[in-house]
Motif scaffolding. Structure first.
Motif, short mmCIF file in Angstrom:
data_model
loop_
_atom_site.label_atom_id
_atom_site.label_comp_id
_atom_site.label_asym_id
_atom_site.label_seq_id
_atom_site.Cartn_x
_atom_site.Cartn_y
_atom_site.Cartn_z
N PHE A 10 -13.12 -108.66 -79.88
CA PHE A 10 -12.42 -109.82 -80.44
C PHE A 10 -13.03 -111.13 -79.98
O PHE A 10 -13.47 -111.27 -78.84
CB PHE A 10 -10.95 -109.79 -80.05
CG PHE A 10 -10.23 -108.61 -80.61
CD1 PHE A 10 -10.07 -108.47 -81.98
CD2 PHE A 10 -9.74 -107.63 -79.78
CE1 PHE A 10 -9.41 -107.36 -82.50
CE2 PHE A 10 -9.09 -106.53 -80.30
CZ PHE A 10 -8.92 -106.39 -81.66
N LYS A 11 -13.02 -112.10 -80.88
CA LYS A 11 -13.51 -113.43 -80.53
C LYS A 11 -12.30 -114.32 -80.28
O LYS A 11 -11.34 -114.29 -81.05
CB LYS A 11 -14.33 -114.03 -81.68
CG LYS A 11 -15.39 -113.12 -82.21
CD LYS A 11 -16.43 -112.84 -81.15
CE LYS A 11 -17.47 -111.87 -81.66
NZ LYS A 11 -16.89 -110.60 -82.13
N THR A 12 -12.38 -115.10 -79.22
CA THR A 12 -11.24 -115.96 -78.93
C THR A 12 -11.54 -117.42 -79.20
O THR A 12 -10.69 -118.28 -79.02
CB THR A 12 -10.81 -115.80 -77.47
OG1 THR A 12 -11.98 -115.87 -76.66
CG2 THR A 12 -10.11 -114.47 -77.26
N SER A 13 -12.75 -117.74 -79.58
CA SER A 13 -13.04 -119.13 -79.94
C SER A 13 -14.08 -119.14 -81.05
O SER A 13 -14.79 -118.16 -81.24
CB SER A 13 -13.57 -119.90 -78.74
OG SER A 13 -14.89 -119.48 -78.46
N TYR A 14 -14.13 -120.26 -81.77
CA TYR A 14 -15.13 -120.36 -82.83
C TYR A 14 -16.52 -120.28 -82.24
O TYR A 14 -17.44 -119.74 -82.84
CB TYR A 14 -14.96 -121.66 -83.61
CG TYR A 14 -13.66 -121.71 -84.38
CD1 TYR A 14 -13.23 -120.59 -85.07
CD2 TYR A 14 -12.89 -122.85 -84.41
CE1 TYR A 14 -12.05 -120.62 -85.78
CE2 TYR A 14 -11.71 -122.89 -85.12
CZ TYR A 14 -11.28 -121.76 -85.80
OH TYR A 14 -10.12 -121.80 -86.50
N ALA A 15 -16.68 -120.85 -81.02
CA ALA A 15 -18.00 -120.84 -80.40
C ALA A 15 -18.49 -119.41 -80.24
O ALA A 15 -19.64 -119.09 -80.53
CB ALA A 15 -17.96 -121.55 -79.06
N LYS A 16 -17.60 -118.53 -79.80
CA LYS A 16 -18.03 -117.14 -79.59
C LYS A 16 -18.32 -116.47 -80.93
O LYS A 16 -19.24 -115.69 -81.05
CB LYS A 16 -16.96 -116.37 -78.84
CG LYS A 16 -17.04 -116.61 -77.35
CD LYS A 16 -16.14 -115.66 -76.59
CE LYS A 16 -16.07 -116.07 -75.14
NZ LYS A 16 -14.75 -115.78 -74.56
N ASP A 17 -17.50 -116.81 -81.92
CA ASP A 17 -17.70 -116.19 -83.23
C ASP A 17 -19.02 -116.66 -83.84
O ASP A 17 -19.65 -115.95 -84.62
CB ASP A 17 -16.53 -116.55 -84.15
CG ASP A 17 -16.55 -115.69 -85.41
OD1 ASP A 17 -16.95 -114.53 -85.30
OD2 ASP A 17 -16.17 -116.19 -86.47
N GLN A 18 -19.44 -117.85 -83.45
CA GLN A 18 -20.68 -118.39 -84.02
C GLN A 18 -21.90 -118.06 -83.17
O GLN A 18 -22.98 -118.53 -83.46
CB GLN A 18 -20.56 -119.91 -84.16
CG GLN A 18 -19.71 -120.31 -85.35
CD GLN A 18 -19.29 -121.74 -85.30
OE1 GLN A 18 -18.98 -122.27 -84.24
NE2 GLN A 18 -19.27 -122.39 -86.42
N ALA A 19 -21.70 -117.30 -82.10
CA ALA A 19 -22.83 -116.94 -81.26
C ALA A 19 -23.90 -116.28 -82.11
O ALA A 19 -23.62 -115.74 -83.17
CB ALA A 19 -22.38 -116.00 -80.14
N LEU A 20 -25.13 -116.32 -81.63
CA LEU A 20 -26.27 -115.83 -82.41
C LEU A 20 -26.03 -114.39 -82.84
O LEU A 20 -26.24 -114.01 -83.99
CB LEU A 20 -27.53 -115.95 -81.55
CG LEU A 20 -28.84 -115.87 -82.28
CD1 LEU A 20 -28.88 -116.88 -83.41
CD2 LEU A 20 -29.97 -116.11 -81.32
N ILE A 21 -25.56 -113.57 -81.92
CA ILE A 21 -25.32 -112.17 -82.23
C ILE A 21 -23.91 -111.85 -81.78
O ILE A 21 -23.68 -111.55 -80.61
CB ILE A 21 -26.33 -111.27 -81.51
CG1 ILE A 21 -27.74 -111.73 -81.84
CG2 ILE A 21 -26.13 -109.82 -81.89
CD1 ILE A 21 -28.79 -111.11 -80.99
#
Lengths: 313, 259, 357
Positions: free
Chosen positions: C9-20
């Motif tokens: 699970f992603k808890t922030s947009y930043a993590k969801d937008q990570a390269l992979i």
């Protein structure tokens, strides 16, 4: 400063001093222009009728010529070889429609264009696999003497003259056919609007086969002319690429544009090579056509005879 | 809507020709701040052409366009977009190869200004902008209730949802003037109701001025504050839905003149 | 169940937008990097010098063309010429300013190539359609003519095919005849990895989205406020930049000469095929495409011998033409996202495996 004299003054002086030589160069250029015109004509036919920018047209010239010369070399009478090659080109058109175009309906023009690059490579490999990759000289009884006009000061190859007359004849027939026959009308309708043409009952698939077959016929004629001059060889397909700048000059949708564009480019590059080539270290024929096309793109992107396109949202 | 509200956009004496064909002839009307303005008329009346003039895709030969107090002969697409005019299209014009989220994010392109260098190495403004604008895009996605499909390529969505994504993309630009070209064409009753609700909400919550083209008369009459009627490229009538409905010229144009 | 996205699970947009964003993919990447770094210790010299190095260089060129064609929807038939431009510019730069570190020279060559690319792209990108195809063909023929006919580009070398000057990085030769294959390999690998990372960054940023918008529907993009001319030009310049670097590396780290025949029109088509077969609009696909197109002919040449057959070389070449041509058509019809899409489908299978229903 010296360069400017060499560039602007020298060549002009030479032309004025020996007008017969200039005429000879121009005529020789016109004749190779006829070849570009014929290849360009094939492009325009297919582009007008199906919106496909057929990169394989140049290779079709090679393929047709290979088949023709291959059949002749195995002892077939030229006329039978000609007819047989026409049949082969028609079968090719059917195969391309069935195996490729039919599956790419409604795809973007870019995808269609790239698929014709695939077709080009396939045909090139296929043709040479069957007939071999050697240069094959072609003699079909086209006269290849030289004649002299203007009191013997201008020399013309009879083969060139023959090519020019044949091309003119071909273009006239095609133009008339396009205008006055039912198939021609259908072709124009399809070119104008696929869906509308379909809705009035014009069978799109047949039309495509017909244009590709006609383009194959034009390719065969071009291939024979070219083969007579240079022998049938791989490089034909590279030279045929010059039809692309010809189309930019003439406009992608104009049959007369392809013809006139081809003649201008053919003549222009010969004259440029003879009079200016040495100044640049030679072989400027290789790129002259393309640079002319680039300049045209800057100042008159729709070409000499092309249509301006209005976008709709 | 108060009659005294200030004017956002005025078009005056617009004439648009394609070669010899006149698409619009001497059309004038205005759009007030905060209203929902409908443009109606039979097919080929020049409605879409009118929108295309407003956001600069077509350049009328004659007339003037005044937007936010600035008068010009013609709009330019980039100028219109950067000054807050967004639109949707009659035939959906989404970026089919991109996901819903990416489509919505393109609506915010003009609000991003990180340099090429920052984007190449994904640091500084490039990184912070991506996150900030993602949050904004998600707001719009929430608002239009398309959360579940945000990572789906739009090419795979059904028609009704595509229309909604297109609206989302336009809204993501936070426009002052929203041009909707037949937002409900081809929809069933339920979808139309949803879309109407969204349009009203956009207008009410964000105060966005809306100009829309629509064929469904019921929808037009319910939604809009004022209606302008075009016919054969000319203005036929202009007024509140009630005024327009009872206008004899309009009735003739729609039902055929009674002889 | 071997491959899972669920539970990550992603808890922030930043993590969801990570390269992979998916953990297992990240692990895969680390394994690939480890293998790539370990290769010099385990692989033999032939593999490094004749397979790994050219493949990595062609990956760079393929990514370059993919950014233009797969992401921005503009075709180029002149990638080979831009590689040539990179090679000659790097040669000029390295010989005129020997004190500039070699990596910088190569990057400068890339920048110079981008500018040359702009000169050819500018007339064509104003108009849509196939004009760019012709403009890039112009680049193909004109640039190669230029480099062979103007002796300045080869520092007036008599033969016309100069050898790139040797240069060191951290005390080890990476170019020239004395450079060991492992050093050249690592040098090329560093460029390839860095440029891959940059490409990923570009396509997930604003600029990448504007490219894709232009590709998918240029009119709508324009009305959103994306400037078509500017957008296409950036794609064209960056694409040329990649090709320029690839060309410089090709000359300096692979063939060890600066010559035009390595960059003729067939090279342009080769790169185009890598992009189409690997997958339009997929950076990972550029890897697949480059590996496939480089290795397949080698395979085709040696395969008959394994079965005791002897097929003449020209027939092999013709077969190669036919197979590549057929594959282009096949992939365009069946799977425009190419090998990259097949890879993705494989992953989806793994997600269910071993319980496919």
């Amino acid at each position: 400063m010296e360069f400017f004299t060499d560039f602007f003054v020298g060549p002009i002086m030479e032309m004025v001093k020996a007008p017969e030589f200039l005429a000879e160069v121009a005529i020789a250029g016109l004749m190779s222009g006829v070849m570009y015109s014929l290849v360009g004509l094939g492009f325009v036919l297919i582009f007008k009728a199906s919106g496909i920018f057929n990169f394989a047209q140049g290779v079709m010239v090679l393929f047709a010529a290979l088949n023709f010369v291959g059949l002749m070399d195995s002892g077939v009478h030229p006329i039978i070889a000609f007819v047989a090659t026409l049949v082969i080109m028609t079968l090719l058109a059917i195969a391309i429609e069935k195996l490729v175009l039919r599956h790419l309906v409604n795809q973007s023009q870019l995808i269609l264009f790239m698929s014709t690059i695939g077709i080009a490579f396939f045909l090139e490999g296929f043709g040479e696999l069957i007939w071999g990759g050697n240069v094959r000289p072609l003699h079909v009884g086209i006269p290849d003497d030289v004649i002299f006009i203007a009191n013997g000061s201008i020399l013309i190859q009879e083969a060139d003259l023959f090519a020019g007359v044949t091309a003119a004849f071909l273009v006239t027939v095609l133009a008339l056919g396009f205008r006055y026959t039912a198939v021609g009308r259908a072709l124009r309708a399809v070119a104008d609007d696929h869906q509308a043409a379909l809705s009035v009952g014009i069978p799109l698939n047949h039309i495509w086969i017909i244009v590709w077959a006609v383009a194959g016929f034009v390719a065969l004629v071009a291939g024979i002319m070219w083969g007579t001059k240079l022998g049938v060889q791989f490089s034909i397909s590279i030279v045929a690429l010059k039809a692309l700048p010809v189309l930019i000059l003439g406009g992608f949708t104009s049959i007369p544009g392809a013809i006139i564009g081809g003649l201008i480019i053919g003549m222009g590059e010969k004259i440029a090579e003879v009079y200016w080539g040495a100044l640049f270290g030679g072989a400027i024929e290789e790129w002259f056509a393309y640079i002319v096309a680039l300049i045209f793109l800057l100042f008159r992107p729709q070409g000499l005879f092309g249509d301006k396109i209005i976008d709709r949202v | 809507m108060a009659e005294t509200a200030e004017t956002l956009l005025t078009v005056e004496n617009i004439t648009l020709r394609f070669g010899g064909v006149k698409a619009l002839t001497d059309v004038s009307f205005d759009i007030r701040k905060g209203e929902i303005r409908a443009i109606i008329g039979p097919n080929g009346a020049g409605k879409s052409s009118m929108l295309n003039c407003i956001n600069g895709f077509y350049h009328p030969q004659e007339g003037r366009i005044t937007y936010k107090g600035q008068t010009r002969k013609q709009m330019r697409p980039y100028e219109a977009a950067s000054q807050g005019i967004a639109r949707t299209f009659q035939n959906i014009a989404l970026f089919r190869g991109m996901s819903v989220l990416d489509n919505v994010m393109t609506g915010r392109v003009l609000k991003m200004n990180s340099s090429l260098f920052e984007q190449a190495f994904f640091f500084g403004r490039a990184r912070s902008e991506e996150i900030a604008h993602r949050a904004k895009a998600e707001e719009v996605i929430d608002f239009l209730e398309i959360n579940a499909i945000r990572k789906t390529p739009v090419g795979r969505l059904p028609y009704g949802l595509q229309k909604r994504v297109e609206l989302a993309r336009a809204l993501a630009a936070e426009p002052d003037l929203l041009l909707l070209d037949e937002p409900m064409a081809g929809m069933n009753v339920e979808e139309k109701e949803d879309m109407s609700r969204f349009i009203l909400n956009v207008n009410a919550e964000f105060g966005t001025t809306i100009a829309l083209i629509e064929h469904d008369m019921g929808v037009v009459m319910d939604l809009s504050d004022r209606v302008v009627v075009l016919n054969y490229g000319e203005k036929l009538a202009d007024g509140t839905p009630d005024e327009v409905r009872s206008d004899q010229a309009v009735i003739d144009a729609y039902l055929g003149a009674s002889h | 169940m071997l491959y899972r996205e669920a539970g990550d699970f992603k808890t922030s947009y930043a993590k969801d937008q990570a390269l992979i964003p998916i953990r297992q993919d990240r692990v895969m990447l680390y394994i690939c990097i480890a293998i790539a770094l370990a290769l010099p210790f385990v692989a033999n010299d032939y593999f490094l010098g004749s397979i790994a190095i050219p493949v990595l260089i062609m990956v760079i060129a393929a990514i370059g063309l993919n950014l233009l064609l797969g992401f921005c929807g503009q075709i180029s038939l002149g990638s080979g010429a831009f590689m040539a431009a990179g090679a000659y510019m790097a040669y000029k730069c390295a010989t005129a300013f020997p004190w500039i570190p070699m990596p910088v020279s190569i990057i400068l060559a890339g920048i110079a190539t981008a500018l040359i690319g702009l000169a050819f792209g500018l007339p064509a990108v104003r108009i849509k359609g196939f004009y760019l195809a012709v403009a890039t063909l112009a680049a193909q023929f004109f640039l190669l003519w230029l480099f062979t006919h103007v002796p300045w580009f080869v520092n007036y070398t008599m033969s016309g095919v100069p050898t790139p000057p040797p240069a060191t990085v951290l005390g080890v030769y990476v170019t020239g005849a004395d450079a060991p294959n492992w050093a050249k390999y690592l040098f090329v690998l560093a460029f390839c990895a860095g440029l891959t990372w940059i490409a990923y960054n570009l396509v997930r940023s604003r600029i990448g989205r504007t490219w894709m918008a232009i590709r998918d529907m240029d009119i709508a993009a324009e009305l959103i406020g994306i400037r078509p001319l500017w957008t296409k030009l950036t794609a064209f310049a960056i694409s040329s930049f990649y090709c320029g670097i690839a060309g410089a590396l090709w000359s300096f780290c692979f063939i060890n000469t600066v010559e035009p025949t390595a960059f003729d029109i067939n090279r342009s088509f080769q790169i185009l095929f890598m992009v189409i077969i690997g997958g339009l609009g997929s950076i990972l696909g550029s890897y697949f495409g480059a590996i496939f197109i480089t290795l397949f002919p080698i395979l085709l040449n040696s395969a008959p011998a394994w079965f005791g057959l002897e097929i003449p070389g020209n027939i092999i070449t013709n077969l190669e033409f036919m197979i590549f041509g057929a594959m282009i058509v096949f992939f365009l019809i069946a799977e425009p996202n190419g090998l990259a899409r097949l890879w993705q489908l494989g992953k989806e299978k793994l997600r269910l495996w071993p319980f496919p229903h």
